[in-house]
Scaffold this motif. Structure first.
Motif, PDB file in Angstrom:
ATOM      1  N   LEU A 100       0.823  -1.217   0.000  1.00 39.75           N
ATOM      2  CA  LEU A 100       0.000   0.000   0.000  1.00 39.75           C
ATOM      3  C   LEU A 100       0.857   1.268   0.000  1.00 39.75           C
ATOM      4  CD1 LEU A 100      -2.861   1.151   0.078  1.00 39.75           C
ATOM      5  CD2 LEU A 100      -2.690   1.161   2.551  1.00 39.75           C
ATOM      6  N   PRO A 101       1.858   1.370   0.890  1.00 41.37           N
ATOM      7  CA  PRO A 101       2.672   2.600   0.854  1.00 41.37           C
ATOM      8  C   PRO A 101       3.346   2.812  -0.495  1.00 41.37           C
ATOM      9  CG  PRO A 101       3.162   1.298   2.813  1.00 41.37           C
ATOM     10  CD  PRO A 101       2.238   0.493   1.999  1.00 41.37           C
ATOM     11  N   VAL A 102       3.891   1.750  -1.075  1.00 42.99           N
ATOM     12  CA  VAL A 102       4.578   1.920  -2.355  1.00 42.99           C
ATOM     13  C   VAL A 102       3.583   2.364  -3.429  1.00 42.99           C
ATOM     14  CG1 VAL A 102       5.761   0.682  -4.188  1.00 42.99           C
ATOM     15  CG2 VAL A 102       6.401   0.312  -1.814  1.00 42.99           C
ATOM     16  N   SER A 103       2.429   1.710  -3.459  1.00 39.66           N
ATOM     17  CA  SER A 103       1.434   2.096  -4.478  1.00 39.66           C
ATOM     18  C   SER A 103       1.040   3.556  -4.318  1.00 39.66           C
ATOM     19  CB  SER A 103       0.189   1.233  -4.360  1.00 39.66           C
ATOM     20  OG  SER A 103       0.527  -0.121  -4.347  1.00 39.66           O
ATOM     21  N   LEU A 104       0.756   3.941  -3.071  1.00 42.00           N
ATOM     22  CA  LEU A 104       0.313   5.318  -2.857  1.00 42.00           C
ATOM     23  C   LEU A 104       1.412   6.315  -3.213  1.00 42.00           C
ATOM     24  CD1 LEU A 104      -1.777   5.087   0.418  1.00 42.00           C
ATOM     25  CD2 LEU A 104      -2.576   5.365  -1.915  1.00 42.00           C
ATOM     26  N   LEU A 105       2.626   5.975  -2.826  1.00 40.04           N
ATOM     27  CA  LEU A 105       3.755   6.852  -3.143  1.00 40.04           C
ATOM     28  C   LEU A 105       3.869   7.016  -4.657  1.00 40.04           C
ATOM     29  CD1 LEU A 105       5.825   8.242  -1.321  1.00 40.04           C
ATOM     30  CD2 LEU A 105       7.459   6.472  -1.981  1.00 40.04           C
ATOM     31  N   GLY A 106       3.743   5.875  -5.352  1.00 42.27           N
ATOM     32  CA  GLY A 106       3.814   5.923  -6.812  1.00 42.27           C
ATOM     33  C   GLY A 106       2.712   6.793  -7.390  1.00 42.27           C
ATOM     34  N   LEU A 107       1.501   6.674  -6.841  1.00 41.95           N
ATOM     35  CA  LEU A 107       0.384   7.485  -7.348  1.00 41.95           C
ATOM     36  C   LEU A 107       0.641   8.964  -7.101  1.00 41.95           C
ATOM     37  CD1 LEU A 107      -2.754   5.348  -6.448  1.00 41.95           C
ATOM     38  CD2 LEU A 107      -1.601   5.596  -8.631  1.00 41.95           C
ATOM     39  N   VAL A 108       1.188   9.275  -5.926  1.00 38.94           N
ATOM     40  CA  VAL A 108       1.474  10.682  -5.628  1.00 38.94           C
ATOM     41  C   VAL A 108       2.512  11.224  -6.616  1.00 38.94           C
ATOM     42  CG1 VAL A 108       2.469  12.239  -3.925  1.00 38.94           C
ATOM     43  CG2 VAL A 108       0.851  10.496  -3.213  1.00 38.94           C
ATOM     44  N   THR A 109       3.531  10.397  -6.887  1.00 38.53           N
ATOM     45  CA  THR A 109       4.541  10.814  -7.870  1.00 38.53           C
ATOM     46  C   THR A 109       3.872  11.102  -9.215  1.00 38.53           C
ATOM     47  OG1 THR A 109       5.887   9.145  -6.782  1.00 38.53           O
ATOM     48  CG2 THR A 109       6.822  10.206  -8.727  1.00 38.53           C
ATOM     49  N   CYS A 166      -8.763  10.243 -12.175  1.00 33.51           N
ATOM     50  CA  CYS A 166      -8.664   8.780 -12.114  1.00 33.51           C
ATOM     51  C   CYS A 166      -7.626   8.342 -11.085  1.00 33.51           C
ATOM     52  CB  CYS A 166      -8.291   8.218 -13.486  1.00 33.51           C
ATOM     53  SG  CYS A 166      -9.636   8.286 -14.665  1.00 33.51           S
ATOM     54  N   VAL A 167      -6.491   9.022 -11.069  1.00 36.24           N
ATOM     55  CA  VAL A 167      -5.441   8.636 -10.125  1.00 36.24           C
ATOM     56  C   VAL A 167      -5.914   8.860  -8.683  1.00 36.24           C
ATOM     57  CG1 VAL A 167      -3.123   9.159  -9.331  1.00 36.24           C
ATOM     58  CG2 VAL A 167      -3.598   9.056 -11.764  1.00 36.24           C
ATOM     59  N   LEU A 168      -6.575   9.992  -8.449  1.00 34.07           N
ATOM     60  CA  LEU A 168      -7.070  10.275  -7.102  1.00 34.07           C
ATOM     61  C   LEU A 168      -8.077   9.224  -6.652  1.00 34.07           C
ATOM     62  CD1 LEU A 168      -7.591  14.133  -7.006  1.00 34.07           C
ATOM     63  CD2 LEU A 168      -6.052  12.771  -5.616  1.00 34.07           C
ATOM     64  N   LEU A 169      -9.009   8.901  -7.556  1.00 30.71           N
ATOM     65  CA  LEU A 169     -10.032   7.914  -7.195  1.00 30.71           C
ATOM     66  C   LEU A 169      -9.381   6.563  -6.912  1.00 30.71           C
ATOM     67  CD1 LEU A 169     -12.817   8.830  -9.768  1.00 30.71           C
ATOM     68  CD2 LEU A 169     -12.812   9.266  -7.333  1.00 30.71           C
ATOM     69  N   THR A 170      -8.378   6.211  -7.724  1.00 32.01           N
ATOM     70  CA  THR A 170      -7.692   4.939  -7.482  1.00 32.01           C
ATOM     71  C   THR A 170      -7.027   4.945  -6.117  1.00 32.01           C
ATOM     72  OG1 THR A 170      -7.241   4.888  -9.838  1.00 32.01           O
ATOM     73  CG2 THR A 170      -6.090   3.296  -8.479  1.00 32.01           C
ATOM     74  N   ALA A 171      -6.427   6.083  -5.764  1.00 38.08           N
ATOM     75  CA  ALA A 171      -5.782   6.164  -4.453  1.00 38.08           C
ATOM     76  C   ALA A 171      -6.793   5.909  -3.350  1.00 38.08           C
ATOM     77  CB  ALA A 171      -5.129   7.533  -4.281  1.00 38.08           C
ATOM     78  N   LEU A 172      -7.996   6.485  -3.477  1.00 35.98           N
ATOM     79  CA  LEU A 172      -9.028   6.254  -2.469  1.00 35.98           C
ATOM     80  C   LEU A 172      -9.415   4.778  -2.416  1.00 35.98           C
ATOM     81  CD1 LEU A 172     -11.426   9.321  -2.852  1.00 35.98           C
ATOM     82  CD2 LEU A 172      -9.726   8.893  -1.102  1.00 35.98           C
ATOM     83  N   VAL A 173      -9.565   4.176  -3.601  1.00 35.43           N
ATOM     84  CA  VAL A 173      -9.944   2.764  -3.641  1.00 35.43           C
ATOM     85  C   VAL A 173      -8.859   1.917  -2.982  1.00 35.43           C
ATOM     86  CG1 VAL A 173     -10.404   0.821  -5.155  1.00 35.43           C
ATOM     87  CG2 VAL A 173     -11.384   3.028  -5.686  1.00 35.43           C
ATOM     88  N   LEU A 174      -7.603   2.250  -3.255  1.00 38.53           N
ATOM     89  CA  LEU A 174      -6.514   1.474  -2.665  1.00 38.53           C
ATOM     90  C   LEU A 174      -6.495   1.623  -1.143  1.00 38.53           C
ATOM     91  CD1 LEU A 174      -3.535   1.894  -5.142  1.00 38.53           C
ATOM     92  CD2 LEU A 174      -5.055  -0.038  -4.832  1.00 38.53           C
ATOM     93  N   LEU A 175      -6.804   2.822  -0.666  1.00 39.49           N
ATOM     94  CA  LEU A 175      -6.853   3.024   0.779  1.00 39.49           C
ATOM     95  C   LEU A 175      -7.884   2.108   1.422  1.00 39.49           C
ATOM     96  CD1 LEU A 175      -6.548   6.839   1.431  1.00 39.49           C
ATOM     97  CD2 LEU A 175      -5.210   5.025   2.456  1.00 39.49           C
ATOM     98  N   LEU A 227      -3.437  -1.168 -10.790  1.00 36.19           N
ATOM     99  CA  LEU A 227      -2.557  -0.143 -11.361  1.00 36.19           C
ATOM    100  C   LEU A 227      -2.436  -0.299 -12.878  1.00 36.19           C
ATOM    101  CD1 LEU A 227       0.154  -0.051  -8.581  1.00 36.19           C
ATOM    102  CD2 LEU A 227      -1.536   1.697  -9.109  1.00 36.19           C
ATOM    103  N   PHE A 228      -2.417  -1.554 -13.345  1.00 37.32           N
ATOM    104  CA  PHE A 228      -2.410  -1.755 -14.799  1.00 37.32           C
ATOM    105  C   PHE A 228      -3.676  -1.175 -15.427  1.00 37.32           C
ATOM    106  CE2 PHE A 228       0.662  -5.426 -14.286  1.00 37.32           C
ATOM    107  CZ  PHE A 228       1.685  -4.771 -14.943  1.00 37.32           C
ATOM    108  N   SER A 229      -4.776  -1.488 -14.784  1.00 36.62           N
ATOM    109  CA  SER A 229      -6.051  -0.992 -15.296  1.00 36.62           C
ATOM    110  C   SER A 229      -6.056   0.539 -15.316  1.00 36.62           C
ATOM    111  CB  SER A 229      -7.187  -1.529 -14.435  1.00 36.62           C
ATOM    112  OG  SER A 229      -8.416  -1.253 -15.030  1.00 36.62           O
ATOM    113  N   LEU A 230      -5.485   1.122 -14.273  1.00 40.26           N
ATOM    114  CA  LEU A 230      -5.412   2.587 -14.222  1.00 40.26           C
ATOM    115  C   LEU A 230      -4.556   3.117 -15.376  1.00 40.26           C
ATOM    116  CD1 LEU A 230      -5.844   5.300 -12.795  1.00 40.26           C
ATOM    117  CD2 LEU A 230      -3.840   4.823 -11.429  1.00 40.26           C
ATOM    118  N   THR A 231      -3.485   2.407 -15.680  1.00 36.79           N
ATOM    119  CA  THR A 231      -2.649   2.833 -16.810  1.00 36.79           C
ATOM    120  C   THR A 231      -3.483   2.876 -18.090  1.00 36.79           C
ATOM    121  OG1 THR A 231      -0.904   1.571 -15.730  1.00 36.79           O
ATOM    122  CG2 THR A 231      -0.454   2.407 -17.938  1.00 36.79           C
ATOM    123  N   GLY A 232      -4.298   1.811 -18.274  1.00 33.27           N
ATOM    124  CA  GLY A 232      -5.188   1.828 -19.427  1.00 33.27           C
ATOM    125  C   GLY A 232      -6.130   3.015 -19.386  1.00 33.27           C
ATOM    126  N   ALA A 233      -6.656   3.291 -18.193  1.00 33.95           N
ATOM    127  CA  ALA A 233      -7.634   4.372 -18.059  1.00 33.95           C
ATOM    128  C   ALA A 233      -7.021   5.717 -18.442  1.00 33.95           C
ATOM    129  CB  ALA A 233      -8.165   4.421 -16.632  1.00 33.95           C
TER     130      ALA A 233
END
Lengths: 483, 459
Positions: free
Chosen positions: B27-36, B70-79, B100-106
């Protein structure tokens, strides 16, 4: 201290604080304090108000600039009486709830609704008006559904969907009007200057009329009203009957007729006929009621019908009568429902057949109640008289038959209200009513204030009439007579 | 572009984290990546954008705004998922990686400038979702959902591809600018192939956004898939699909509006009525939300029916408001289901007494979904109605009004259950991540409802 925005903000802030107060006693005292502060802050407006046709204390902020929406509020002679009514009655309504153990949430909803009502009565921007219109609806839904009677869930969802549907139609009309405005805003004055063609105005008329007619309610859009009034807690009923239905009346005066005068010319007569039908119909049904709350609910439909008829007659007397009668009806109906609440609380029934002879053990209540009933009937030197007199005068100018039928409200009103009084207060005492205790404490305060207002306005209504006269005359002149 | 690369690398990194059993780092890595990623998008904002990589993608304001959403919403879903998937599946890393792959497509779908890129984006987004829907291998409903989604999705992709091929046949290019040029320069000599291509594209895209009559997969898939996957589908995927839909039509097909607009108009009306009427009779909150998502697809279609410069902003606002409320609603459903084992309306009975703040968040979400003022949902509806009325589609608005009134009926059933049907029940436990998500989503919903000005005028 004449900042209108702050006047609207105070109830909201009060509501936010009250939402977290769990203790019943602290909650009601704080709520009363907040409502009294609101009332106190209304006084500077009353003192500094210049009784001419102009818009005063205006404030205008950009709200959603890209859509042309402004938060534009102001007060003129038509809205000032209603602002007074709202801020004057809310403390009484809060006082009347002192006999129940409501927590902070209840008072928070009441105050939040007050903010919505004030916004409706002061809005000069159609978007702000619509927001206020809905903001007033949500709290009353929760008040009625959380603290109401047995059937509260079914009754209130009907009430909500009914009114929400009406207001959405109004929203459509508002957006449509906005599209026609060359300056791309939602200003009331821009809407006034549109001068749309008659066929457009006709559907605009219906879109607004249905929304307002449901709120008032005008026959045949009234079917939600008796159930909702009966099932609601008394404070909720008072909010609905004393203040909320005035939103509809005010909407007709401020928005419907000036924006769609040609539409009103086409259908105004029909609306007036509906109002008059409502008067007679509701009076007849009121006569048959055994449930005291339902009886008052129907009497409210009858009174509002007459107010509506006075407005659609569209002349100075009718409109003046409507404005003063809105105040009077608000005061009377708070009194009537409060007496009903006292009776229901002590006797644990709404059925008038189980009451009787209460005047003997409770003489003070009997006298005050009689005054309130007289005011509701419209006897001279009570407030109801001057209002109904002006209304009937206005309707008479429109057509004598309408006035004759509408005038029935006084006779029929006297019949069913006096019959109610007789059934409840006079006659033989039964085992229940023999031990009835007279009013005390806050009950006494509320009823005394109501009675003082009834007599006061009845004896000397001139200051109240002076407030609105210039604005009313100006509005009629601007729009022109509608035939 | 760096944002898309970051996202793809992030997904692979997360997958490898799973290989090394670093569950707590996911979770921390994913969120960090999304913030980046968000920071990279923020840097791109305001730069005068040109199509990149032979005109494959274009990071204009439209693309950046929707990508950020989309990235923000994904972050919420991941939380929300920390608490959820750790319990649901032993292979948590797969889940994070697939999302995250799906988000890349989005984000590709919202920033394409070439039909090939649209197709690739939709496929990247969907293939990950097919797996996600069936991620509960032992669960019958989850498998059914995956299979249904895959079959129907593959079928609709066929339509999409066929449509793209026809457009290529008529105009000779996949590039949006070239197609636009073709439409503008031959107003009276447009090949019938082109028209057929537009219709097939509508079919393919309508499937992806869940608009009637191509909505049949929605209720079953939403119902069968794990709730959080449903949340992701209903929010991020729907938003991206609508943005792509709008981007294509606004860029290329506006001059042909007279041809395709009636088709979409009819679809919009059917979608509204099917979504709302069916939602009324549901007994399960999850299915109710599934049908409500269909009805919201109807409202979102308004922006395409009344296509114009304001459409992008309307869709952004509406999709954002709808997604935030949906996240609250489904998040609450997860908690309630965990506590009671049921997804029915009755499971919410008496919740307000025990969990007043959770209930308040749900009320805000429901009011926003229903479109009551002072919530973001109202502003969204207001923008949609304004757009359509500017196009003089009064009939559509009146029908929409009837539907909005119907919506009250089922959204308020949740409120009625929570507040007006008191029963004795235990307190629902809300973990701190859930609290944060609810608080954030509810606050944004209210803020946008009271003062929407800070999000208007972006696109």
């Amino acid at each position: 201290m004449d900042n209108l925005f702050i006047l609207l903000l105070i109830p909201v802030l009060g509501a936010l604080v009250l939402a977290f107060v769990q203790q019943a006693k602290a909650a009601r005292q704080l709520a009363l304090l907040v409502s009294l502060v609101s009332l106190g802050l209304t006084i500077p407006f009353l003192v500094q108000f210049v009784p001419d046709a102009s818009m005063q204390f205006e404030q205008r902020f950009a709200w959603i600039p890209s859509l042309g929406i402004h938060f534009h509020i102001g007060i003129d002679g038509i809205s000032l009486p209603l602002v007074l009514l709202t801020n004057g009655l809310i403390p009484l309504i809060i006082l009347s709830a002192f006999n129940y153990d409501y927590k902070g949430g209840f008072y928070a909803l009441v105050l939040f609704m007050q903010a919505g009502l004030l916004l409706v009565f002061t809005a000069l921007d159609a978007f702000a008006f619509y927001v206020g219109w809905e903001v007033a609806l949500i709290p009353i839904y929760f008040i009625c559904a959380l603290w109401g009677g047995e059937n509260r869930i079914r009754v209130n969802i009907k009430f909500f969907i009914y009114t929400f549907f009406g207001s959405l139609l109004m929203l459509v009309a508002i957006i449509y009007l906005h599209m026609q405005v060359p300056t791309e805003d939602y200003e009331l004055t821009s809407f006034y200057q549109l001068g749309l063609d008659a066929s457009t105005q006709r559907w605009i008329f219906w879109a607004f009329f249905i929304a307002f007619a449901i709120k008032m309610p005008i026959f045949p859009f009234h079917t939600w009203q008796p159930d909702t009034y009966t099932e609601a807690p008394t404070a909720g009923t008072m909010l609905l009957a004393a203040i909320m239905l005035k939103m509809g009346v005010y909407g007709v005066i401020r928005w419907l007729i000036p924006i769609a005068p040609l539409g009103t010319a086409a259908y105004g007569q029909l609306a007036l006929v509906l109002c008059v039908i409502g008067v007679v119909y509701a009076s007849v049904i009121a006569f048959k009621q055994g449930d005291i709350k339902r009886l008052i609910a129907y009497s409210s439909i009858a009174h509002v019908g007459l107010i509506g008829a006075g407005i659609f007659a569209w002349n100075v007397q009718g409109l003046q009568g409507a404005i003063i009668q809105m105040i009077n009806h608000g005061i009377s109906v708070v009194g009537l429902f409060f007496v009903a609440d006292i009776l229901i609380r002590r006797l644990d029934t709404r059925d008038m057949a189980a009451m009787g002879g209460i005047a003997k053990p409770a003489p003070v209540l009997a006298i005050l109640f009689l005054t309130i009933v007289m005011g509701a009937i419209g006897l001279p030197i009570t407030n109801g008289f001057i209002g109904e007199f002006l209304l009937l005068m206005g309707i008479y100018q429109y057509g004598i038959w309408y006035a004759a039928l509408g005038g029935l409200t006084i006779i029929l009103g006297a019949v069913y209200l006096l019959r109610m009084y007789q059934k409840v207060m006079l006659g033989e005492v039964n085992t229940q009513t023999a031990v009835f205790t007279d009013i005390r404490g806050t009950e006494w305060v509320v009823l005394a204030v109501v009675v003082v207002l009834i007599i006061g306005i009845g004896v000397y209504p001139k200051p109240l009439l002076d407030l609105s006269e210039a604005a009313v005359t100006d509005l009629i002149n601007k729009v022109g007579l509608i035939r | 572009m760096s944002a898309i690369i970051t996202l793809s690398l992030l997904a692979i990194l997360v997958l490898y984290l799973g290989l090394f059993k670093a569950r707590n780092a996911l979770l921390p890595v994913s969120l960090l990546g999304l913030v980046t990623t968000l920071v990279m998008y923020a840097v791109q904002w305001g730069i005068d954008a040109n199509p990149l990589y032979s005109g494959m993608v274009l990071f204009d304001h439209f693309a950046v705004a929707f990508s950020v959403l989309c990235v923000l919403l994904t972050a919420l879903v991941l939380l929300l998922s920390k608490d959820y998937f750790d319990k649901a599946s032993p292979h948590v890393a797969e889940y994070y990686a697939l999302i995250l792959f799906s988000l890349t497509g989005a984000v590709l779908v919202v920033s394409f400038h070439n039909l090939a890129m649209l197709f690739i984006g939709i496929e990247i987004m969907s293939v990950a979702l097919y797996i996600l829907a069936g991620i509960r291998k032992k669960d019958f409903a989850s498998n059914e959902a995956a299979l249904k989604y895959f079959l129907m999705g593959a079928f609709s992709t066929g339509f999409l591809l066929f449509g793209i091929a026809l457009l290529y046949g008529a105009s000779g290019s996949f590039d949006l600018a070239a197609i636009k040029q073709y439409v503008v320069s031959n107003p009276h000599a447009i090949s019938p192939l082109f028209y057929a291509g537009i219709l097939l594209l509508i079919v393919g895209l309508a499937f992806k956004v869940g608009a009637a009559p191509f909505h049949f997969w929605t209720p079953d898939v939403y119902d069968g898939a794990p709730i959080l996957v449903t949340v992701f589908m209903a929010t991020v995927v729907k938003t991206a699909a609508f943005a792509g839909f709008l981007r294509l039509f606004y860029f290329c097909f506006v001059p042909l509006q007279d041809f395709w607009m009636p088709v979409l108009l009819v679809m919009t009306i059917i979608t509204l009525f099917i979504g709302n009427i069916t939602a009324i009779v549901q007994q399960s909150v999850k299915r109710m939300l599934a049908y409500s998502s269909i009805s919201h697809a109807g409202y979102l279609l308004f922006a395409i029916v009344a296509i114009g410069p304001a459409s992008g902003e309307s869709v952004l606002f509406y999709a954002g408001a709808y997604s935030l409320s949906t996240i609250i609603a489904f998040g609450a459903l997860i908690l309630v289901k965990r506590a009671t084992g049921s997804e029915h309306f009755e499971a919410f009975n008496g919740l307000a007494k025990r969990n007043p703040y959770l209930s308040l968040a749900i009320v805000i979400a429901m009011l926003s979904l229903a479109g009551i003022p002072l919530t973001a949902g109202f502003i969204g509806k207001f923008m949609m109605f304004s757009g359509v009325l500017a196009d003089y589609q009064i009939l559509l608005v009146v029908l929409a009004v009837i539907n909005a009134a119907m919506g009250i009926f089922y959204y308020f059933r949740v409120i009625v259950a929570m507040y007006f049907r008191p029963i004795d029940r235990d307190q629902v436990v809300v973990s701190s991540q859930y609290k944060a998500v609810f608080l954030l989503a509810a606050l944004i919903t209210l803020l946008l409802g009271v003062y929407p000005a800070w999000l208007t005028g972006l696109i």
